[in-house]
Motif scaffolding. Sequence first.
Motif, PDB file in Angstrom:
ATOM      1  N   ALA A 598      30.568  27.829  46.864  1.00 29.97           N
ATOM      2  CA  ALA A 598      30.451  26.894  45.726  1.00 29.97           C
ATOM      3  C   ALA A 598      30.687  28.122  44.390  1.00 29.97           C
ATOM      4  O   ALA A 598      30.760  27.749  43.387  1.00 29.97           O
ATOM      5  CB  ALA A 598      29.034  26.217  45.657  1.00 29.97           C
ATOM      6  N   ASP A 599      29.735  29.168  44.502  1.00 20.97           N
ATOM      7  CA  ASP A 599      29.807  30.095  43.097  1.00 20.97           C
ATOM      8  C   ASP A 599      31.103  30.440  42.992  1.00 20.97           C
ATOM      9  O   ASP A 599      31.479  30.588  41.801  1.00 20.97           O
ATOM     10  CB  ASP A 599      28.698  31.288  43.623  1.00 20.97           C
ATOM     11  CG  ASP A 599      27.223  30.830  43.828  1.00 20.97           C
ATOM     12  OD1 ASP A 599      26.988  29.822  43.129  1.00 20.97           O
ATOM     13  OD2 ASP A 599      26.625  31.706  44.156  1.00 20.97           O
ATOM     14  N   LEU A 600      31.801  30.899  44.100  1.00 23.70           N
ATOM     15  CA  LEU A 600      33.013  31.338  43.701  1.00 23.70           C
ATOM     16  C   LEU A 600      34.179  30.176  43.017  1.00 23.70           C
ATOM     17  O   LEU A 600      34.951  30.497  42.274  1.00 23.70           O
ATOM     18  CB  LEU A 600      33.818  31.826  45.034  1.00 23.70           C
ATOM     19  CG  LEU A 600      33.334  33.041  45.843  1.00 23.70           C
ATOM     20  CD1 LEU A 600      34.295  33.355  46.745  1.00 23.70           C
ATOM     21  CD2 LEU A 600      32.818  34.077  44.874  1.00 23.70           C
ATOM     22  N   ASN A 601      34.029  29.062  43.270  1.00 22.70           N
ATOM     23  CA  ASN A 601      34.508  27.892  42.778  1.00 22.70           C
ATOM     24  C   ASN A 601      34.154  27.896  41.239  1.00 22.70           C
ATOM     25  O   ASN A 601      35.065  27.494  40.663  1.00 22.70           O
ATOM     26  CB  ASN A 601      34.259  26.651  43.504  1.00 22.70           C
ATOM     27  CG  ASN A 601      35.166  26.351  44.845  1.00 22.70           C
ATOM     28  OD1 ASN A 601      36.298  27.087  44.896  1.00 22.70           O
ATOM     29  ND2 ASN A 601      34.868  25.690  45.792  1.00 22.70           N
ATOM     30  N   VAL A 602      32.909  27.909  40.835  1.00 17.11           N
ATOM     31  CA  VAL A 602      32.451  27.818  39.895  1.00 17.11           C
ATOM     32  C   VAL A 602      33.094  29.117  39.117  1.00 17.11           C
ATOM     33  O   VAL A 602      33.524  28.934  37.727  1.00 17.11           O
ATOM     34  CB  VAL A 602      30.752  28.117  39.630  1.00 17.11           C
ATOM     35  CG1 VAL A 602      30.502  27.923  38.288  1.00 17.11           C
ATOM     36  CG2 VAL A 602      30.276  26.419  40.230  1.00 17.11           C
ATOM     37  N   LEU A 603      33.080  30.454  39.405  1.00 13.53           N
ATOM     38  CA  LEU A 603      33.456  31.534  38.831  1.00 13.53           C
ATOM     39  C   LEU A 603      35.292  31.767  38.503  1.00 13.53           C
ATOM     40  O   LEU A 603      35.404  32.261  37.788  1.00 13.53           O
ATOM     41  CB  LEU A 603      33.194  32.704  39.581  1.00 13.53           C
ATOM     42  CG  LEU A 603      32.777  33.873  39.076  1.00 13.53           C
ATOM     43  CD1 LEU A 603      31.926  34.062  37.939  1.00 13.53           C
ATOM     44  CD2 LEU A 603      32.392  35.026  40.227  1.00 13.53           C
ATOM     45  N   TYR A 653      34.822  30.291  58.769  1.00 10.60           N
ATOM     46  CA  TYR A 653      36.441  30.388  58.333  1.00 10.60           C
ATOM     47  C   TYR A 653      36.500  30.212  56.681  1.00 10.60           C
ATOM     48  O   TYR A 653      37.398  30.806  56.254  1.00 10.60           O
ATOM     49  CB  TYR A 653      37.265  29.044  58.690  1.00 10.60           C
ATOM     50  CG  TYR A 653      37.749  29.490  60.090  1.00 10.60           C
ATOM     51  CD1 TYR A 653      39.051  29.953  60.340  1.00 10.60           C
ATOM     52  CD2 TYR A 653      37.100  29.062  61.252  1.00 10.60           C
ATOM     53  CE1 TYR A 653      39.540  30.305  61.586  1.00 10.60           C
ATOM     54  CE2 TYR A 653      37.476  29.318  62.347  1.00 10.60           C
ATOM     55  CZ  TYR A 653      38.608  29.974  62.776  1.00 10.60           C
ATOM     56  OH  TYR A 653      39.384  30.372  63.707  1.00 10.60           O
ATOM     57  N   ALA A 654      35.449  29.846  55.899  1.00 11.32           N
ATOM     58  CA  ALA A 654      35.435  29.472  54.450  1.00 11.32           C
ATOM     59  C   ALA A 654      34.735  30.939  53.876  1.00 11.32           C
ATOM     60  O   ALA A 654      34.744  30.893  52.676  1.00 11.32           O
ATOM     61  CB  ALA A 654      34.889  28.329  54.131  1.00 11.32           C
ATOM     62  N   LEU A 655      34.559  31.920  54.764  1.00 10.16           N
ATOM     63  CA  LEU A 655      33.687  32.941  53.966  1.00 10.16           C
ATOM     64  C   LEU A 655      34.662  34.004  53.442  1.00 10.16           C
ATOM     65  O   LEU A 655      35.605  34.348  54.173  1.00 10.16           O
ATOM     66  CB  LEU A 655      33.006  33.707  55.136  1.00 10.16           C
ATOM     67  CG  LEU A 655      32.314  34.835  54.589  1.00 10.16           C
ATOM     68  CD1 LEU A 655      31.132  34.594  53.611  1.00 10.16           C
ATOM     69  CD2 LEU A 655      31.478  35.412  55.709  1.00 10.16           C
ATOM     70  N   PRO A 656      34.638  34.200  52.298  1.00 10.96           N
ATOM     71  CA  PRO A 656      35.490  35.585  51.684  1.00 10.96           C
ATOM     72  C   PRO A 656      34.880  36.702  52.033  1.00 10.96           C
ATOM     73  O   PRO A 656      34.137  37.607  51.482  1.00 10.96           O
ATOM     74  CB  PRO A 656      35.152  35.378  50.146  1.00 10.96           C
ATOM     75  CG  PRO A 656      33.858  34.500  49.949  1.00 10.96           C
ATOM     76  CD  PRO A 656      33.648  33.804  51.249  1.00 10.96           C
ATOM     77  N   ALA A 821      43.331  36.024  37.540  1.00 13.89           N
ATOM     78  CA  ALA A 821      42.766  36.824  38.629  1.00 13.89           C
ATOM     79  C   ALA A 821      43.854  36.949  39.567  1.00 13.89           C
ATOM     80  O   ALA A 821      44.138  38.023  40.451  1.00 13.89           O
ATOM     81  CB  ALA A 821      41.800  36.420  39.111  1.00 13.89           C
ATOM     82  N   ALA A 822      44.420  35.717  39.919  1.00 19.15           N
ATOM     83  CA  ALA A 822      45.692  35.810  41.187  1.00 19.15           C
ATOM     84  C   ALA A 822      46.535  36.729  40.677  1.00 19.15           C
ATOM     85  O   ALA A 822      47.212  37.317  41.440  1.00 19.15           O
ATOM     86  CB  ALA A 822      45.982  34.187  41.046  1.00 19.15           C
ATOM     87  N   ALA A 823      47.172  36.711  39.273  1.00 23.03           N
ATOM     88  CA  ALA A 823      48.221  37.403  39.013  1.00 23.03           C
ATOM     89  C   ALA A 823      47.989  38.868  39.149  1.00 23.03           C
ATOM     90  O   ALA A 823      48.963  39.573  39.638  1.00 23.03           O
ATOM     91  CB  ALA A 823      48.512  37.075  37.501  1.00 23.03           C
ATOM     92  N   GLU A 824      46.859  39.271  38.804  1.00 24.24           N
ATOM     93  CA  GLU A 824      46.450  40.644  38.804  1.00 24.24           C
ATOM     94  C   GLU A 824      46.438  41.287  40.394  1.00 24.24           C
ATOM     95  O   GLU A 824      46.962  42.328  40.590  1.00 24.24           O
ATOM     96  CB  GLU A 824      45.261  40.929  38.243  1.00 24.24           C
ATOM     97  CG  GLU A 824      45.261  40.848  36.609  1.00 24.24           C
ATOM     98  CD  GLU A 824      43.663  40.708  36.004  1.00 24.24           C
ATOM     99  OE1 GLU A 824      43.798  40.872  34.622  1.00 24.24           O
ATOM    100  OE2 GLU A 824      42.743  40.930  36.812  1.00 24.24           O
ATOM    101  N   ALA A 825      45.786  40.365  41.160  1.00 29.89           N
ATOM    102  CA  ALA A 825      45.881  40.739  42.567  1.00 29.89           C
ATOM    103  C   ALA A 825      47.061  40.576  43.202  1.00 29.89           C
ATOM    104  O   ALA A 825      47.424  41.639  43.960  1.00 29.89           O
ATOM    105  CB  ALA A 825      44.878  39.360  43.182  1.00 29.89           C
ATOM    106  N   PRO A 851      36.217  41.306  44.103  1.00 33.09           N
ATOM    107  CA  PRO A 851      36.326  40.343  45.195  1.00 33.09           C
ATOM    108  C   PRO A 851      35.747  39.138  44.950  1.00 33.09           C
ATOM    109  O   PRO A 851      36.339  38.059  45.850  1.00 33.09           O
ATOM    110  CB  PRO A 851      35.577  41.072  46.640  1.00 33.09           C
ATOM    111  CG  PRO A 851      34.716  42.035  45.770  1.00 33.09           C
ATOM    112  CD  PRO A 851      35.309  42.610  44.316  1.00 33.09           C
ATOM    113  N   LEU A 852      34.881  38.873  44.046  1.00 30.88           N
ATOM    114  CA  LEU A 852      34.281  37.633  44.056  1.00 30.88           C
ATOM    115  C   LEU A 852      35.432  36.741  43.160  1.00 30.88           C
ATOM    116  O   LEU A 852      35.430  35.617  43.249  1.00 30.88           O
ATOM    117  CB  LEU A 852      33.086  37.675  42.995  1.00 30.88           C
ATOM    118  CG  LEU A 852      31.680  38.300  43.731  1.00 30.88           C
ATOM    119  CD1 LEU A 852      30.812  38.384  42.881  1.00 30.88           C
ATOM    120  CD2 LEU A 852      31.577  37.625  45.118  1.00 30.88           C
TER     121      LEU A 852
END
Length: 862
Positions: A598-603, A653-656, A821-825, A851-852
């Motif tokens: 949930a934190d990652l979705n907010v971020l 399975y949902a863990l980063p 973030a996606a483009a940089e990664a 990674p977050l």
Amino acid sequence: MAGPRELKRVLARSGQLHAKAADASGNLHNVDAVRLLNRALKLLDSFGPCGEPDWVQLRARVLISLAIAEAEVGSTATGLARLDDAATLPRLLPESSAPHLLSAVIDAQRALVLCRVGRFTEALDLFDAIIPVLGRDAEDNALPLSRNLMNRALVHMSLNKPDAALSDLRRCIDLAERHGLVRIEGKARHNFGDQSQLVGDIPEALRYYEQAARIYEAEIPGWLPRLRLDQGRALLTAGLGEEAARHLDEALPELRRNRAIQDVAEAEVARAAAAILDGDFALARRLAADARRRFLRRGNERWAEVAALARLRANANEALENERRPPVRLSAELAEHATRLAELGLRDEAAVARLLAVRLHLRRGAVDAAEELLAQIPKPRQTTPVDHVMLLRLCRAELAVARGSSRAALAQARAGFVELSRVRDRMGGLDLVCGTAVHGQALGRLAVGLVLGRARGNAGARRVFAWQERTRAQVYRYEPLPEIADPVLARLITQMRHVQRIAQQNRLDGKPVGGLEQRYVRLQREASRLGWYTSQWGKPRPVCTPEQVAADLGERALVSITGHGDRLSAVVVRDGRFRLVGLGALAETVEITKQLHADLNVLAPDHLPAPLVEAVTHSAQKRARLLDRLLAEPLADAIGDRELVIVPFGPLYALPWAALPSLRGRPLSIAPSATAWRTAAVHAEPEPVVLVGGPGVPGAIGEVRELRSVYPGATLVDGPNATSQAVLAALDGSGLAHLVAHGAHEPANALFSRLDLVDGPLFAHETARLRHPPERVVLAACELAMSHIRPGEEALGFAGALLAGGSRTVVGAVARVGDTAAAEAMTDLHRLLAKGTSPALALAEATAADPLRRPFLCLGAG
């Protein structure tokens, strides 16, 4: 007294009413039929009694029709009384009016009424007497003969005689096709589906049901709810409880409106079974009680006892899931009920009641009583449902444990999984293969628990690992076959794409989308039904041995996680050795994983206020450290600094994983099983390269075009050219595919998770059936590494569908991800991939910076 003219008028009007009633009854609108037939009867009786053959014939036919209609919506006794009345009429006819044929029709209707209340032997005797009479002049009697063959087939199925039913159905459909009896043909195809279901051929059953559905939609839509009931039963057999519940919830309101009491009650029993699979025992009990009352009102004792068994199943399953000692009265009640079921000839149902009683006895420690009861259960038959077969294996295994013989218990589990595999091999589509695992869930849990409890040293850990592989993610073992071209499915997919695209445009324009969303759901449901039998999968690959996995790991270490009781544990495979490591508490780990997700979705969004970024980052880092303590720190000594292959457990399975401090920057491959990883871990050819840029993603086109500098020879599909068909064509046969587009994970139906393109979504369902899927896929989109986890650790989503279809590696995000973030990664990732760096290592370096906000995983073999 009225004259011939009045008689002619009465006959004409009564005949019209009878014809309308027959049409209504044929469409399962029996309430309307009863009303029309009573008017016809009243009109006829206003003229009679009369000896005119036409009056006698019509009155008999009105009574015959009224009998079944009243029996369906009211009382069986009333319906049979109507037939008794009708049976007095043929003797009034002259021989030239063929009274024997009218008597045969009356008996046929009586047989059908008896069949509908479970008096199958009496019904069969009547059909056996009638059908030869009609068969003497088969062509002239095509309609009644085909109808009675169809109905006798139903009786044969109820008496567990699938071959006899098949013979009758073949004769029936031959007559129906030759004489253009379309409605009979539709019902016969429906019954072919029932026969296929009886012998365990679920894909074939679903195929026949869809054939019937197309005829019903055009000819007799009133039959569709009854068809949905049988489709729901087939899905329950396949273990797809959620899908079955949706079908039954769709059928029940219409059945209630039509006052189809028998069908309503049967649907409630099936819905109760779906509720039990979902763990909703209160709902199951309520439905079962309602169904039993309806059956009793109809005088259908057999079905009433089946409904009572559904209530007891809910009670027993709830008691078995509870840690408390189950009450003794419940096992006694089940044993008594088994006796009643056996007396009614319900052999499989009686066996289920006894098996549940056995489990309750064992839970109470009454081992002798359990063994005595288990000995009364006959061997399964060819037509015994697979869930009953697996329940028998489970009882034998639990009894062996109670007697102190783990070896015997594991032998039962091993034999059970062989039987389950045979059933699964016939299932066809990915959903059906996944769903079947639910029937082996309890047995697998028992087996893994046994070997976990006794695991000592290398050999013990090796045994745990072998059982993990035997009981998880079996769907990835099946080889895909070329898809069966189905124009209806293709049309539905096109419509879904169109509706989704229009809905998206409306959302952007601030227009309402409720109607479009409802239409999309209906189309998706129809497409799912077709996909169950048009998407066959081939032979299963064998489960890998521990030694094969160890040999292929090389310098890597593999961590295979399992959850048992309230703890997590992992088998670590490294340098040919196996080691069992205890991890953190299961519930705590799962809860923190959800919070981190949930934190990652907010971020994820690009332009959040700095204070919010700081606060959420702090929270996410704290949760990542907690998970590190629960999952990674206990493994530190066993895994060293090796590259890792991780086989997660359900919610994990949902863990980063890369967000855990100990694993940051470490090459990781996430695989549904070691067998799946080993299948994927072969040399992948990274050419040719395909770059796809979807619509609505800021910078998407620029991003993929910039990658041309990394891959000068790449095929570029972007802008208005990025349609689903163009992208599928480009993907087929590619070595590396990079796709940047908006994506959405569909938890309720993973195969319809999607990637948004110019003409609408590209579905996981479509990518899974590419003839030559891309070896490596990079999904620069949100959530497409997410999976829906079915019982039995069967994980499936957009990325999973690609892996099941034959892709070796899929890089995707397990949460939302911002465009920047996606483009940089992705830029960092492809720069390394182009240099020949492995996907797992390249992704580790590309995400280590943040990674977050770069929650990407390397799935499959990296």
